[in-house]
Design a protein around this motif. Structure first.
Motif, short mmCIF file in Angstrom:
data_model
loop_
_atom_site.label_atom_id
_atom_site.label_comp_id
_atom_site.label_asym_id
_atom_site.label_seq_id
_atom_site.Cartn_x
_atom_site.Cartn_y
_atom_site.Cartn_z
N LYS A 68 0.87 -1.21 0.00
CA LYS A 68 0.00 0.00 0.00
C LYS A 68 0.90 1.25 0.00
O LYS A 68 1.72 1.42 0.91
CB LYS A 68 -0.84 -0.01 1.28
N GLU A 69 0.73 2.09 -1.00
CA GLU A 69 1.53 3.32 -1.07
C GLU A 69 1.19 4.26 0.08
O GLU A 69 0.00 4.37 0.46
CB GLU A 69 1.20 4.02 -2.40
N PHE A 70 2.18 4.95 0.63
CA PHE A 70 1.98 5.99 1.66
C PHE A 70 1.12 5.51 2.83
O PHE A 70 0.41 6.28 3.44
CB PHE A 70 1.34 7.25 1.03
N ALA A 71 1.19 4.22 3.12
CA ALA A 71 0.38 3.69 4.24
C ALA A 71 1.17 3.82 5.55
O ALA A 71 2.41 3.87 5.54
CB ALA A 71 0.06 2.23 3.98
N PRO A 72 0.49 3.90 6.69
CA PRO A 72 1.17 4.00 7.99
C PRO A 72 1.88 2.69 8.33
O PRO A 72 1.44 1.62 7.94
CB PRO A 72 0.04 4.30 8.96
N SER A 73 2.97 2.83 9.07
CA SER A 73 3.83 1.67 9.39
C SER A 73 3.50 1.03 10.72
O SER A 73 3.03 1.70 11.65
CB SER A 73 5.30 2.14 9.46
N PRO A 115 3.63 -1.02 5.68
CA PRO A 115 5.08 -1.11 5.91
C PRO A 115 5.40 -1.57 7.32
O PRO A 115 4.63 -1.33 8.26
CB PRO A 115 5.56 0.33 5.72
N LEU A 116 6.56 -2.21 7.46
CA LEU A 116 7.11 -2.61 8.76
C LEU A 116 8.32 -1.72 9.01
O LEU A 116 9.12 -1.51 8.09
CB LEU A 116 7.54 -4.07 8.70
N GLU A 117 8.45 -1.16 10.20
CA GLU A 117 9.65 -0.36 10.49
C GLU A 117 10.29 -0.82 11.79
O GLU A 117 9.62 -0.90 12.82
CB GLU A 117 9.30 1.13 10.62
N VAL A 118 11.56 -1.13 11.74
CA VAL A 118 12.33 -1.42 12.95
C VAL A 118 12.85 -0.08 13.47
O VAL A 118 13.31 0.75 12.68
CB VAL A 118 13.51 -2.36 12.64
N ILE A 119 12.74 0.14 14.79
CA ILE A 119 13.13 1.44 15.34
C ILE A 119 14.08 1.24 16.52
O ILE A 119 13.86 0.34 17.35
CB ILE A 119 11.86 2.24 15.75
N ALA A 120 15.15 2.03 16.53
CA ALA A 120 16.13 1.98 17.63
C ALA A 120 16.26 3.41 18.16
O ALA A 120 16.66 4.31 17.41
CB ALA A 120 17.48 1.47 17.13
N MET A 121 15.87 3.61 19.41
CA MET A 121 15.78 4.97 19.94
C MET A 121 16.90 5.33 20.91
O MET A 121 17.42 4.47 21.62
CB MET A 121 14.42 5.17 20.61
N ILE A 122 17.17 6.63 20.95
CA ILE A 122 18.19 7.16 21.85
C ILE A 122 17.54 7.59 23.18
O ILE A 122 16.33 7.78 23.27
CB ILE A 122 18.90 8.39 21.21
N GLU A 123 18.38 7.75 24.20
CA GLU A 123 18.09 8.51 25.42
C GLU A 123 16.74 8.18 26.07
O GLU A 123 16.03 9.07 26.55
CB GLU A 123 18.19 10.01 25.10
N GLU A 124 16.43 6.88 26.14
CA GLU A 124 15.19 6.51 26.87
C GLU A 124 15.46 6.62 28.37
O GLU A 124 14.60 7.04 29.14
CB GLU A 124 14.81 5.09 26.50
#
Ligand code: HGY
Ligand code: MN
Ligand code: MN
Ligand code: MN
Length: 407
Positions: A68-73, A115-124
């Motif tokens: 799906k184009e421009f769909a939320p992840s 879409p699937l997005e892997v996320i790695a966050m800073i400063e939690e």
């Protein structure tokens, strides 16, 4: 099923990147250890066919486009910074779980609708800049751009300066439109004893406690330890210690699982023969009930103000306030469905620790699972979780991500 060899490789590799080898995990945001870890994670994201980008805070996203184009992840991940002398699993277990879900999508040739997005966050943890949850709060627009120029670490380096020193680009967009997110999933270690004691593999988190963090400054008058009579002193340390020793009583009297902690206590000028003229200490206050946080917060402020006398000045700065959060019912039932389908034992749980999921829960459907912590230990070098449990957690996330990226 999750590939335990890959999980082991990620854990072993990322565990090397600590500023205190053999004394636990110390990985502050934008530090050399952060830079090495981020390089490794970005390489792995690319290896698993993800398009990699960093935002204007240094949060890392690895995206698998959907049909799906421009769909939320559907986002899956956690943080990769640590407390001082912490463990190897608090945060990284969740990022590694996201990496492995992406590897499984690639291995099974799954082209998701969303879409699937892997996320790695800073400063939690807030170990470098105080406050905590900075990566997720930045993504969700809860911290203003100008704040990143004024929020400074103990050496007076701002977030922006620290990013530039680490070779990151703070001018990239920070805030993410909630419309670009369909769900947020986080695997985290329990950091408590319940799952292990009850021999359960997965905790499906229903609520995360509310928390508030303060920095308190007590100012008195420096003086000579030998020549200043006892009745002529404005000793900042004695006042600070007297206040801190009264905090546990306030939490105990409140009940509702309310907890209060002073983890940082800095004495100035910190000479053994000098009467301290300043003490800065932290207060971390949590409860499952917001009213309890409010009541105890008021009592703490009144207590501190009551010591404003005899040459002592007190001030209190609130660094973070976040209400108790109930996570998405839809995602929780999907996680529960996955544990059932896989025949993995699970129970619903309250989280006494704060997590990035509590920030995302106001902007998208957020869900969280826990895996058991050995002896319930965390925020210490002994922190450890079993690879089998991590693999089971990944399988639950994989099942759930397949479902949430389809409908
Ligand atoms: O403090 C916490 O609850 C989390 O580990 N940042
Ligand atoms: Mn932590
Ligand atoms: Mn954590
Ligand atoms: Mn957390």
């Amino acid at each position: 099923m999750a590939n335990k060899e890959r999980l082991k490789q990620h854990l072993e590799t990322m565990s090397q990147y600590t500023a205190t080898p053999n004394e636990g995990m110390t990985r502050y945001s934008y530090s050399p250890e952060d830079v090495k870890t981020r390089k490794y994670m970005k390489e792995k994201m690319a290896e698993y066919g993800l398009t990699v980008r960093e935002d204007g805070l240094g949060n890392i996203f690895g995206k698998l486009e959907g049909k799906k184009e421009f769909a939320p992840s559907v986002l899956i991940g956690s943080h990769f910074d640590s407390v001082p002398h912490g463990g190897n699993y608090d945060g990284p277990a969740g990022v590694i779980a996201g990496l492995e879900v992406a590897a499984l999508f690639q291995e099974h040739n799954i082209k998701p609708t969303y879409p699937l997005e892997v996320i790695a966050m800073i400063e939690e943890e807030g170990s470098r800049f105080g406050g905590g949850l900075m990566g997720s709060r930045g993504i969700n627009g809860l911290i203003g751009e100008e704040d990143f120029h004024t929020i400074r670490d103990k050496d007076g380096i701002s977030v922006i300066e620290a990013m530039q020193e680490a070779g990151l680009d703070p001018t990239l967009p920070k805030h993410r439109d909630p419309k670009t997110m369909k769900a947020f999933l986080e695997l985290h270690i329990e950091q408590g004893p319940i799952l292990e004691e009850e021999n359960i593999s997965i905790g499906v988190v229903d609520t995360i406690v509310g928390l508030t963090q303060f920095e308190v400054t007590i100012e008195g008058k420096a003086g000579h330890a030998g020549t200043t009579p006892m009745d002529r002193r404005s000793d900042a340390l004695i006042t600070a210690a007297t206040i801190v020793s009264q905090l546990p009583k306030l939490a105990k009297a409140e009940g509702n699982g309310t907890v209060i902690t002073t983890g940082q206590f800095a004495v100035y000028p910190n000479g053994s023969n000098v009467i301290p003229d300043k003490v800065i200490f932290s207060i971390d206050l949590r409860s499952g009930e917001e009213a309890s946080i409010q009541r105890v917060m008021e009592k703490v402020k009144a207590l501190i103000e009551s010591y404003q006398k005899d040459g002592i000045k007190t001030s209190i700065e609130q660094q973070l306030y976040i209400q108790p959060k109930e996570l998405s019912k839809e995602v929780r039932s999907s996680l529960k469905e996955s544990t059932g389908k896989l025949g993995i034992s699970s129970i619903p749980m309250l989280s006494g620790a704060g997590h990035d999921a509590m920030v995302f829960s106001d902007y998208t459907e957020a869900g969280m699972i826990f895996i058991p912590s050995k002896d319930g230990l965390s925020h210490c070098p002994e922190e450890w979780s079993d690879l089998e449990h991590l693999a089971q957690g990944v399988d639950v996330l994989f099942e759930t991500a397949k479902r949430l990226t389809e409908a």
